[in-house]
Write an enzyme that holds these catalytic residues in place. Structure first.
Site, PDB file in Angstrom:
ATOM      1  CG  HIS A 176      -1.675  -1.131   1.572  1.00 42.97           C
ATOM      2  ND1 HIS A 176      -3.038  -1.159   1.413  1.00 42.97           N
ATOM      3  CD2 HIS A 176      -1.336  -2.360   2.072  1.00 42.97           C
ATOM      4  CE1 HIS A 176      -3.514  -2.331   1.798  1.00 42.97           C
ATOM      5  NE2 HIS A 176      -2.498  -3.077   2.195  1.00 42.97           N
ATOM      6  CD  GLU A 195      -0.866   1.310   4.266  1.00 42.36           C
ATOM      7  OE1 GLU A 195      -0.490   2.045   3.327  1.00 42.36           O
ATOM      8  OE2 GLU A 195      -2.063   1.049   4.511  1.00 42.36           O
TER       9      GLU A 195
END
Length: 207
Positions: free
Chosen positions: A46, A128
């Site tokens: 992400h 992330e």
């Protein structure tokens, strides 16, 4: 002088149960148990920044630990009350943060499906990268991502690596066009079949 014990993923296990020894731990309350017999075979990449496009602040860490001041920035009004998490965050300098034990289910994927299975939170690990979808990421982030993925594959039967955009097409667009999929494939040396078809080199060679 750097010893092998100081190099992430070097001699000795990089894991303390489901926690990576090289990560800065900041446990999130936003997690739950995985389904019985879940096969953790997917890594999802992400991108995130809070406020969007602003780097180096505590916003992401605060979001994942339910300590974000919703009134600190106008953007936060649109995500007020959101309870989410990822297993890992890699900041712009390459520092690795961990929020959820990888044996547990983090809340990063949302409604999703990949490799013929739905609900990707059940059997994936979410990473992330601090950044904005569509923009470029730093060399230090790619270096950390590569050794982290290798270490994850030492503990779990990883067979796939995909972006949020691939498991939730149309709904999500991260990490976006600025993410260097060919470079990641080359750094890892994993077979092309582990990556989304649209990210593979034209000749299909992922090495």
């Amino acid at each position: 002088m750097t010893t092998s014990a100081e190099v992430p993923g070097a001699a000795g296990s990089p894991w303390d149960q489901g926690w990576h020894r090289s990560a800065v731990r900041q446990p999130s309350p936003n997690f739950g148990p995985r389904p019985p017999a879940a096969q953790i075979d997917l890594i999802v990449v992400h991108s995130i920044s809070l406020p969007p496009g602003q780097y180096g602040g505590p916003g992401v860490r605060q979001l994942f630990t339910n300590t974000l001041d919703w009134d600190a920035h106008p953007y936060y009004q649109g995500i007020r009350g959101l309870t989410v998490s990822a297993h890992f965050v890699i900041d712009r300098t390459g520092v690795l943060w961990q929020f959820v034990d990888c044996d547990q289910r983090a809340w990063h994927a949302g409604p999703s499906a990949y490799r013929g299975r739905a609900q990707c939170n059940d059997d994936s690990i979410g990473i992330e990268l601090e950044g904005l979808e569509g923009e470029r990421f730093e060399a230090a982030q790619y270096a950390t991502l590569a050794w982290l993925c290798r270490d994850i594959a030492l503990r779990y039967p990883i067979a796939h690596l995909a972006g949020h955009e691939h498991i939730a097409p149309g709904r999500k667009h991260d990490p976006g066009a600025g993410f260097d999929w060919p470079g990641v494939q080359q750094a890892l040396g994993w077979p092309a079949e582990r990556f989304p078809a649209e990210t593979r080199p034209a000749d299909g060679n992922g090495a």
